[in-house]
Design an enzyme around this catalytic site. Sequence first.
Site, PDB file in Angstrom:
ATOM      1  N   ASP A 192     -40.550 -21.264  31.560  1.00  0.00           N
ATOM      2  CA  ASP A 192     -39.740 -22.345  31.651  1.00  0.00           C
ATOM      3  C   ASP A 192     -38.337 -22.215  31.282  1.00  0.00           C
ATOM      4  O   ASP A 192     -38.171 -21.720  30.168  1.00  0.00           O
ATOM      5  CB  ASP A 192     -40.635 -23.334  30.952  1.00  0.00           C
ATOM      6  CG  ASP A 192     -40.050 -24.785  31.571  1.00  0.00           C
ATOM      7  OD1 ASP A 192     -39.967 -24.863  32.591  1.00  0.00           O
ATOM      8  OD2 ASP A 192     -39.786 -25.739  30.845  1.00  0.00           O
ATOM      9  N   GLU A 226     -38.038 -18.999  35.213  1.00  0.00           N
ATOM     10  CA  GLU A 226     -37.587 -20.249  35.954  1.00  0.00           C
ATOM     11  C   GLU A 226     -35.897 -20.153  35.817  1.00  0.00           C
ATOM     12  O   GLU A 226     -35.195 -20.654  34.767  1.00  0.00           O
ATOM     13  CB  GLU A 226     -38.121 -21.467  35.526  1.00  0.00           C
ATOM     14  CG  GLU A 226     -37.492 -22.451  36.220  1.00  0.00           C
ATOM     15  CD  GLU A 226     -37.484 -24.000  35.420  1.00  0.00           C
ATOM     16  OE1 GLU A 226     -37.438 -25.139  36.105  1.00  0.00           O
ATOM     17  OE2 GLU A 226     -37.465 -23.908  34.224  1.00  0.00           O
TER      18      GLU A 226
END
Length: 755
Positions: free
Chosen positions: A315, A352
């Site tokens: 993330d 990401e």
Amino acid sequence: MRHYHDWEPFCVDPLKPELGQEVTLRLRTPARAGFLILERYGEVERRPMKAVPGGLEISLPLHTSPLRYCFFLPEEKAYLAADGLRGPMPRYDKFFHLLAQPTAPDWAVGAVFYQIFPDRFRNGNPHNDPQSGEWVYMGRPIVRKEWDEPVSYGPGEGPIQHYGGDLEGILEKLDYLQALGIEALYLNPILPSGSNHRYDASDYHNVDPHLGGNEAFEKLVEALHRRGMKLVLDGVFNHIGHTHPDFQKALQDPTAPEAGQFTFYADGSYAAFYGVKTLPKLDYANPLTTERWIDGYHAPLRHWLRKGADGWRLDVAHQIGEGGTDRRNAEILRLIKRNSVEENPEAFVFGELFFDTLPTLRAHTLDGSMHYAGFANPVMEWLSGQNVYGWEVAVSSQAVWDTLWDHYTALPLQLRQSMYTLISSHDIPRALWRLRGDVERFKLALGILFTFPGAPGIYYGDEIGLDQTNPYHDWNGDPMCRGTFPWDERRWNQEVLAWVKTLIRLKKSVPALRRGGLQPLQVSEKLLAYKRRYEDEEVWVYAALEPTPVLLPPSRKPADRRDPGGRYLGFGAGGISLVAVKNPALGGAFLRSRPNFGAGESSPAEGSVKTSNERSQACCDVWCQVYTGFMRWLGVLVLLVGLVSCQSATPKACVVIRAVSLEAGFKVNDTDSPNVTIQKGDCIEFVNADPSLSHTVQTKPFSNPPEEIPAHNLPYEPYSFRKVFNIAGEYEYICSLTTNNVVHARTMYGKITVR
Ligand SMILES: [Ca+2]
């Protein structure tokens, strides 16, 4: 392009060199002289290349990663940079970038992913469902919703709606996912948290009991691995949830060791993800932080890989850093990759990276990233006329290609086929909704997704046409893209599902689509056109938003055309196999061949085919058929074409044996007889014409054995196998249904007599 250099065996040998190892770089080119232009310590070195069959080559030790280089071709009076030819020397930025190990594991190259938001895919255990009012999140009691209730998106409502989906539900549907052709799952976070998205976990070492807990996780890992499937988890190492005990200790006692893991400011505030106070940011300037989260034996990064995970999707990977910033980000990401490989040598770690991926990926950090900037965004802008924020944008076919090509060619070579490509995710509106329910355009988006380089990820439900319930004028991704999966098949769009299955089969069975390099096809301003290339195979891809003529070769009716089932057109000429998917309902056509690049035969000009002899004329028959069909279809089309040249003598005649299905058995030469008699020099073509089954064909000498013929797999429907019989005798053939090379049932048995 006459000159070609990409990440494939001819061009980079070995494909995954170690630092210090000698690597051979080859340029596929008609040129007989050229130089490697190598960047070393800020200067360039010029090294002459050696002419070899098919191009030019040079060997050198990999002294740094990335190694940056381009080529100079005296014949062209130009440099060949990653994105093409140019007269003046290109900036280093435009050079090819070659990485040393570690890079992505083989399983992830071109792998077909499926992303699941766990609360919304399947409720396998109603007993663990969160109940309304069971706890309070951000000042609001959580809400338990019925599976078929739409998601609501009022202020603060997004994260408090719980539908009861869990890992047991995923376990229940592994047959479905495997039948779809999925090879790896990417799960949004599964750790305990107050929100339904779980990006603010309070415990990093246990699975949320509402998702089935550690027991369900272990069962899921075991079941996936038994099926040969992989599991990638969402790694949130930039920040944690404010309810995590470490942060609570830090709040209570600023002198506690735990407090040093966060960045507190003089006014008492602290660094947080986008300033959201429930998401305090980890500060990797403190060795304790590194130890506890990514480096120590008990660090969750290592823990979950030891528990069976096959990798991480990180993330906000680019934000991880020191002092409340992204300082030292690249070093930390390298440590994350290194430690992941220590726990699992086959770990796939991608980020990401929502915007430009290159600053991170060129620093040799990760195996790839979610490809929003270089794939999802430009493709969806072209198809929908709106960007990811809902703003209207004018993106021409040329502009979308330019953007795709720019990002692709800027990527280090080893990352090009392991970028996680997507058109939908939990963070952006679903593609079908962005296209306002236009199924033809949606299928075109999927067609591009599965033919472009990378590891394509299907966001759960996209494959059955799951839409959003908010009106089009009300632009919204999260939470409206997180609706529940409708398990009532009457609500599925079967047309989309069949198309996705077809594309997955092609991706998995055609090496050029799975691990081939990319080249432009300059054919028309109205077309997005490109080709994929791997060793001796090419696949050509055309996509258009409106009926657009494509200049393809002149017409001539194929002599040995067969049309098994009306769905696939199988053609063959001289030992190569050409198959076209021709079905207007699919909105596309597919054609592939095994051209003979290495033998010095001429390639067709882009957008047209030059025929040099009678044999290649026979191949060109196929093109005209596809062309005719292409012109006839209206609406959105994706046309996939691959063909260069024929390579061996055409047999006198060919009998086709079609594997249709278990029930239907095989048909031989359009009769029900399993036995066939042919003349010497004739061939038998075994065609797997079944849309869902895999077959193996064994042809053995039956009596008076004249020659051995190895068993041949026909993994998926576009495949066929041809054998020319030059020696008289009797043979038997056995066709079997197979899955993952396991033979389930013999479907056809017969005798071939060669006179
Ligand atoms: Ca449940």
